[in-house]
Design a protein around this motif. Structure first.
Motif, PDB file in Angstrom:
ATOM      1  N   LYS A 266       0.835  -1.273   0.051  1.00  0.00           N
ATOM      2  CA  LYS A 266      -0.057  -0.034  -0.062  1.00  0.00           C
ATOM      3  C   LYS A 266       0.908   1.351   0.057  1.00  0.00           C
ATOM      4  CE  LYS A 266      -3.759  -0.066   2.499  1.00  0.00           C
ATOM      5  NZ  LYS A 266      -4.561  -0.061   3.770  1.00  0.00           N
ATOM      6  N   ASP A 269       1.995   1.657  -3.407  1.00  0.00           N
ATOM      7  CA  ASP A 269       0.933   2.253  -4.253  1.00  0.00           C
ATOM      8  C   ASP A 269       0.802   3.893  -3.994  1.00  0.00           C
ATOM      9  OD1 ASP A 269       0.764  -0.149  -5.498  1.00  0.00           O
ATOM     10  OD2 ASP A 269      -1.021  -0.962  -4.068  1.00  0.00           O
ATOM     11  N   GLN A 273       1.184   6.597  -6.716  1.00  0.00           N
ATOM     12  CA  GLN A 273       0.215   7.776  -6.921  1.00  0.00           C
ATOM     13  C   GLN A 273       0.420   9.142  -6.729  1.00  0.00           C
ATOM     14  OE1 GLN A 273      -2.695   7.093  -8.386  1.00  0.00           O
ATOM     15  NE2 GLN A 273      -3.127   9.241  -8.458  1.00  0.00           N
TER      16      GLN A 273
END
Length: 437
Positions: A266, A269, A273
Motif C-alpha cells: 500500500k 502504491d 500515485q
C-alpha cells in the motif's frame, strides 16, 4: 461637458474636458449646509455657527474636494463616451483649483491599451511530454526518503560519496583569507546535488584526523558570484567521518509515511500515485511554458510604457522583499530598473495577449474550475479544509486560483489550435529538465 480627443502616438492620447462651474457651486452650497449641523467653530456650539463662518473656515477644503471629484467623474464619462481603454494612470493638468471661479478646462494625457493581433496557430507545434511511473521510479523515491532519514555512524574508514563529514576549513583567494570556520566545525554531505562536485571530490578518501590542502577553480557563472571565475585555495581538517545507516523498509517505515496498517505494498502504491500526480503537474507546467513562449513570440502588440513601468516597479519591490527576507543588507544593493525591463516587457505582452484570447473565446474560469484549483492549491497545506476556507473568506484571495484556472483554459484552447507532437521521456528526465533526443 465638452471634450476633445487628440492622438499623440500609437498609444498616447490627450483629452481636453470643459467642466461647468455652476453645478459645482450648488454642490458646495449643499455641503456647507450639511456642515452647519456638525462643524466645530471656535466660540459656537456644534450646529450654531453662522453659514458665512462655515464657508470661511471650510471653503478651500470643500472646493478642493468638489472640484477634484468633478474632474474624476468627468474624466470617467469622457473616456466612456469616446470608448477609450486607459492603461496606467492619466497625467491630469489644470490651473490651481483655488483660482477657478468660472467654467474651466483640464487636459488628461494617458496611454490606451493596444489592439492585439493574434497569429494563426495552425502551423505552430508544441511537444507534449509522455512518461510513465515505473517501479524503478518508486524505488528511487524510497531511497531518497531513506537517505533523508539516515543516521551517520562514526567510522575510521576512508570517506566516500554519501558520507557526512565534520570539518573545519579556511579558504584563500590570491593569498588573502576570505572564509574560515574558526573553532566551530561544519558538516557537509559528500555528493549532495546542491554542492559543488569539484570541491567534494578533493575530500573523497580522507580519514578523521587528517588534513588536506587543495585548490578549486570555480566557473565564471558560479553562484555565489564572489567565487565566480576565482581560484580558491582551501585548508581542510577532517574531524569526523560519518557512514550512513539507512532505516529498514518495514511496516514501521510505512507507518511513518502515513500508511496506518504498515502495509508495504500500500505504501508503494501511494508513493506511485503521488509520483503520478507530480508527473501530471510537471507536464502541465512544460505545456504552459511552451504555449506562453509561442504566444509572446508570435503575436504583435505595442506595449504601454506605463504598464511596463508598473511591472518594473513590482518586480523591483518583490526582489527587495526577497533579499530582505534572506537577511541581506539592502543598503548594499541598488537595483536598476534596466535589470527588469526585458522581463517586464514579456510579462506585460503576455498579459495583453492572454486577456485578448480570454475575452474573444470566453475562457474565464468558471466557479467549478476555480474551486478545483483552490482544492489543488490547498493540498500544499497540512489542513486542506482550513486552507480552502481561507481562500473563500476573502474575495481577493481567489485572484490567484482564478488566474491559474483561466490560464489552464488558454493552454487547452491553444492546444486545439496548434499541432501537438507527443514526445517520449522519463520521469527523471522530466523532473530534472533534461530533454530526450
Amino acid at each position: 461637458m465638452a471634450t476633445a480627443v487628440e492622438t499623440l502616438s500609437n498609444l498616447e492620447r490627450r483629452i481636453t474636458v470643459k467642466v461647468p462651474v455652476e453645478p459645482l457651486q450648488k454642490e458646495m452650497s449643499s455641503r456647507f449646509q450639511r456642515l452647519t449641523r456638525t462643524a466645530k467653530v471656535p466660540g459656537f456650539r456644534p450646529g450654531k455657527a453662522p453659514l458665512k463662518m462655515i464657508e470661511q473656515q471650510y471653503g478651500p477644503q470643500v472646493k478642493e474636494e468638489v472640484f477634484a471629484e468633478a474632474i474624476e467623474t468627468s474624466f470617467g464619462q469622457a473616456i466612456q463616451e469616446n470608448k477609450l481603454r486607459v492603461a496606467g494612470m492619466p497625467n491630469i493638468q489644470h490651473k490651481p483649483l483655488n483660482q477657478v471661479h468660472e467654467d474651466f478646462e483640464y487636459t488628461a494625457t494617458f496611454e490606451v491599451f493596444p489592439e492585439v493581433t493574434l497569429a494563426d496557430f495552425k502551423t505552430t507545434s508544441i511537444e507534449k511530454p509522455e512518461a510513465e511511473i515505473t517501479e524503478e521510479d518508486v524505488n528511487k523515491t524510497i531511497n531518497i526518503i531513506l537517505s533523508q532519514r539516515a543516521q551517520f555512524i562514526e567510522s575510521n574508514d576512508l570517506s566516500a560519496i554519501g558520507d557526512q563529514l565534520t570539518l573545519t576549513l579556511t579558504s584563500f583567494i590570491d593569498d588573502k583569507q576570505v572564509e574560515t570556520t574558526g573553532d566551530k566545525p561544519i558538516q557537509i554531505l559528500l555528493g549532495d546535488n546542491s554542492r559543488f562536485a569539484l570541491f567534494d571530490n578533493h575530500l573523497l578518501g580522507i580519514r578523521a584526523g587528517e588534513s588536506k590542502s587543495f585548490e578549486v577553480d570555480y566557473p565564471a557563472d558560479y553562484s555565489p558570484k564572489e567565487l565566480a571565475g576565482k581560484k580558491v585555495h582551501y585548508n581542510v581538517k577532517c574531524i569526523r567521518v560519518g557512514k550512513p545507516r539507512l532505516p529498514a523498509v518495514d511496516s514501521q517505515f510505512a507507518q511513518s509515511l502515513g500508511v496506518v496498517d504498515g502495509d508495504i505494498k500500500k505504501m508503494r502504491d501511494e508513493i506511485k500515485q503521488s509520483l503520478v500526480q507530480e508527473l501530471d503537474k510537471k507536464i502541465k507546467i512544460k505545456l504552459k511554458e511552451q504555449v506562453f513562449t509561442q504566444l509572446i513570440d508570435s503575436c504583435d502588440a505595442d506595449l504601454p510604457k506605463s504598464l511596463i513601468n508598473i511591472e518594473i516597479n513590482r518586480m523591483t519591490q518583490s526582489t527587495y522583499a526577497n533579499l530582505k527576507q534572506r537577511g541581506v543588507d539592502l543598503k548594499q544593493f541598488k537595483l536598476e530598473p534596466s535589470m527588469f525591463e526585458d522581463q517586464a516587457k514579456k510579462t506585460c505582452k503576455l498579459r495583453l495577449i492572454l486577456a485578448e484570447i480570454v475575452d474573444k473565446n470566453n475562457l474565464r474560469a468558471s466557479p467549478d474550475q476555480i474551486r478545483a484549483m483552490v482544492s489543488e492549491l490547498s493540498l500544499n497545506f497540512e489542513d486542506t479544509e482550513e486552507a480552502t476556507n481561507w481562500f473563500y473568506a476573502e474575495p481577493s484571495r481567489l485572484e490567484e486560483p482564478t488566474a491559474l484556472a483561466t490560464e489552464t483554459n488558454v493552454v487547452e484552447w491553444f492546444m486545439k489550435q496548434c499541432k501537438v507532437q507527443n514526445k517520449k521521456t522519463t520521469f527523471d528526465e522530466l523532473m530534472s529538465g533534461a530533454a530526450k533526443a
